[in-house]
Motif scaffolding. Structure first.
Motif, PDB file in Angstrom:
ATOM      1  N   LEU A  33       0.859  -1.044   0.066  1.00 16.76           N
ATOM      2  CA  LEU A  33       0.236  -0.047  -0.041  1.00 16.76           C
ATOM      3  C   LEU A  33       0.924   1.106   0.106  1.00 16.76           C
ATOM      4  O   LEU A  33       1.835   1.316   0.826  1.00 16.76           O
ATOM      5  CB  LEU A  33      -0.877   0.011   1.080  1.00 16.76           C
ATOM      6  CG  LEU A  33      -1.582   1.082   1.533  1.00 16.76           C
ATOM      7  CD1 LEU A  33      -2.685   1.482   0.195  1.00 16.76           C
ATOM      8  CD2 LEU A  33      -2.509   1.023   2.819  1.00 16.76           C
ATOM      9  N   ALA A  34       0.596   2.196  -0.929  1.00 15.02           N
ATOM     10  CA  ALA A  34       1.513   3.600  -0.799  1.00 15.02           C
ATOM     11  C   ALA A  34       0.935   4.532  -0.050  1.00 15.02           C
ATOM     12  O   ALA A  34      -0.233   4.543   0.334  1.00 15.02           O
ATOM     13  CB  ALA A  34       1.301   3.941  -2.445  1.00 15.02           C
ATOM     14  N   HIS A  48      -3.219   8.123   0.551  1.00 14.48           N
ATOM     15  CA  HIS A  48      -4.475   8.934  -0.446  1.00 14.48           C
ATOM     16  C   HIS A  48      -5.466   7.821  -0.610  1.00 14.48           C
ATOM     17  O   HIS A  48      -5.430   6.613  -0.685  1.00 14.48           O
ATOM     18  CB  HIS A  48      -3.724   8.946  -1.706  1.00 14.48           C
ATOM     19  CG  HIS A  48      -4.481   9.892  -2.544  1.00 14.48           C
ATOM     20  ND1 HIS A  48      -5.548   9.600  -3.570  1.00 14.48           N
ATOM     21  CD2 HIS A  48      -4.305  11.330  -2.648  1.00 14.48           C
ATOM     22  CE1 HIS A  48      -5.862  10.746  -3.840  1.00 14.48           C
ATOM     23  NE2 HIS A  48      -5.404  11.964  -3.555  1.00 14.48           N
ATOM     24  N   ASP A  50      -7.267   7.095  -3.202  1.00 11.62           N
ATOM     25  CA  ASP A  50      -7.281   6.159  -4.627  1.00 11.62           C
ATOM     26  C   ASP A  50      -6.151   5.205  -4.209  1.00 11.62           C
ATOM     27  O   ASP A  50      -6.444   4.045  -4.903  1.00 11.62           O
ATOM     28  CB  ASP A  50      -6.493   7.132  -5.549  1.00 11.62           C
ATOM     29  CG  ASP A  50      -7.460   8.135  -5.926  1.00 11.62           C
ATOM     30  OD1 ASP A  50      -8.778   8.119  -5.770  1.00 11.62           O
ATOM     31  OD2 ASP A  50      -7.088   9.216  -6.686  1.00 11.62           O
ATOM     32  N   ASP A  51      -5.164   5.412  -3.424  1.00 10.03           N
ATOM     33  CA  ASP A  51      -4.226   4.206  -3.145  1.00 10.03           C
ATOM     34  C   ASP A  51      -4.896   2.986  -2.084  1.00 10.03           C
ATOM     35  O   ASP A  51      -4.554   2.019  -2.404  1.00 10.03           O
ATOM     36  CB  ASP A  51      -3.105   4.763  -2.323  1.00 10.03           C
ATOM     37  CG  ASP A  51      -2.115   5.539  -3.262  1.00 10.03           C
ATOM     38  OD1 ASP A  51      -1.948   5.488  -4.339  1.00 10.03           O
ATOM     39  OD2 ASP A  51      -1.226   6.485  -2.833  1.00 10.03           O
ATOM     40  N   TRP A  55      -5.268  -0.512  -3.617  1.00 11.17           N
ATOM     41  CA  TRP A  55      -5.099  -1.870  -2.637  1.00 11.17           C
ATOM     42  C   TRP A  55      -6.093  -2.807  -2.359  1.00 11.17           C
ATOM     43  O   TRP A  55      -6.154  -4.139  -2.540  1.00 11.17           O
ATOM     44  CB  TRP A  55      -4.530  -1.240  -1.188  1.00 11.17           C
ATOM     45  CG  TRP A  55      -4.122  -2.218  -0.181  1.00 11.17           C
ATOM     46  CD1 TRP A  55      -3.213  -3.298  -0.482  1.00 11.17           C
ATOM     47  CD2 TRP A  55      -4.489  -2.460   0.872  1.00 11.17           C
ATOM     48  NE1 TRP A  55      -2.899  -3.814   0.919  1.00 11.17           N
ATOM     49  CE2 TRP A  55      -3.897  -3.535   1.459  1.00 11.17           C
ATOM     50  CE3 TRP A  55      -5.481  -1.556   1.843  1.00 11.17           C
ATOM     51  CZ2 TRP A  55      -4.016  -3.718   3.064  1.00 11.17           C
ATOM     52  CZ3 TRP A  55      -5.667  -2.078   3.201  1.00 11.17           C
ATOM     53  CH2 TRP A  55      -5.057  -3.080   3.546  1.00 11.17           C
ATOM     54  N   PRO A  61       0.954  -0.591  -6.009  1.00 12.34           N
ATOM     55  CA  PRO A  61       1.386   0.861  -6.009  1.00 12.34           C
ATOM     56  C   PRO A  61       1.637   1.473  -7.407  1.00 12.34           C
ATOM     57  O   PRO A  61       1.681   2.484  -7.799  1.00 12.34           O
ATOM     58  CB  PRO A  61       2.185   1.205  -4.816  1.00 12.34           C
ATOM     59  CG  PRO A  61       2.025   0.146  -3.861  1.00 12.34           C
ATOM     60  CD  PRO A  61       1.684  -1.106  -4.891  1.00 12.34           C
ATOM     61  N   VAL A  64      -0.780   2.098 -10.006  1.00  8.94           N
ATOM     62  CA  VAL A  64      -1.588   3.465 -10.032  1.00  8.94           C
ATOM     63  C   VAL A  64      -0.992   4.463 -10.784  1.00  8.94           C
ATOM     64  O   VAL A  64       0.145   4.872 -10.350  1.00  8.94           O
ATOM     65  CB  VAL A  64      -1.822   3.831  -8.532  1.00  8.94           C
ATOM     66  CG1 VAL A  64      -2.601   4.978  -8.249  1.00  8.94           C
ATOM     67  CG2 VAL A  64      -2.549   2.666  -7.888  1.00  8.94           C
TER      68      VAL A  64
END
Length: 79
Positions: A33-34, A48, A50-51, A55, A61, A64
């Motif tokens: 996960l970023a 974020h 969106d991340d 996930w 990551p 994305v």
């Protein structure tokens, strides 16, 4: 939700993803996960939305399409 920031703390992200704290932190530490951590190793994380969505979909990551954040390190003051 459009008036809120897309950046979440770990508590907000885990409630959004409906997962446990350890699972979320493990995903952040492994890069699954970023997220951005301020003043590592014990700083607060910002993730974020969106991340988190990527996930949950099982995307890595790297897949994305978004520019990574640049880490800002505060300068030490001269004594």
């Amino acid at each position: 939700m459009s008036d809120q920031s897309p950046w979440m703390t770990t508590t907000e992200a885990r409630l959004y993803a409906r997962c446990g704290r350890r699972q979320l932190l493990a995903a952040l530490h492994t890069g699954e996960l970023a997220g951005t951590q301020r003043t590592a190793p014990r700083g607060t994380w910002r993730i974020h939305r969106d991340d988190v969505d990527a996930w949950l979909r099982g995307l890595r990551p790297e897949s994305v399409d978004r520019k990574p954040l640049r880490r800002v390190v505060p300068k030490r003051r001269a004594s």
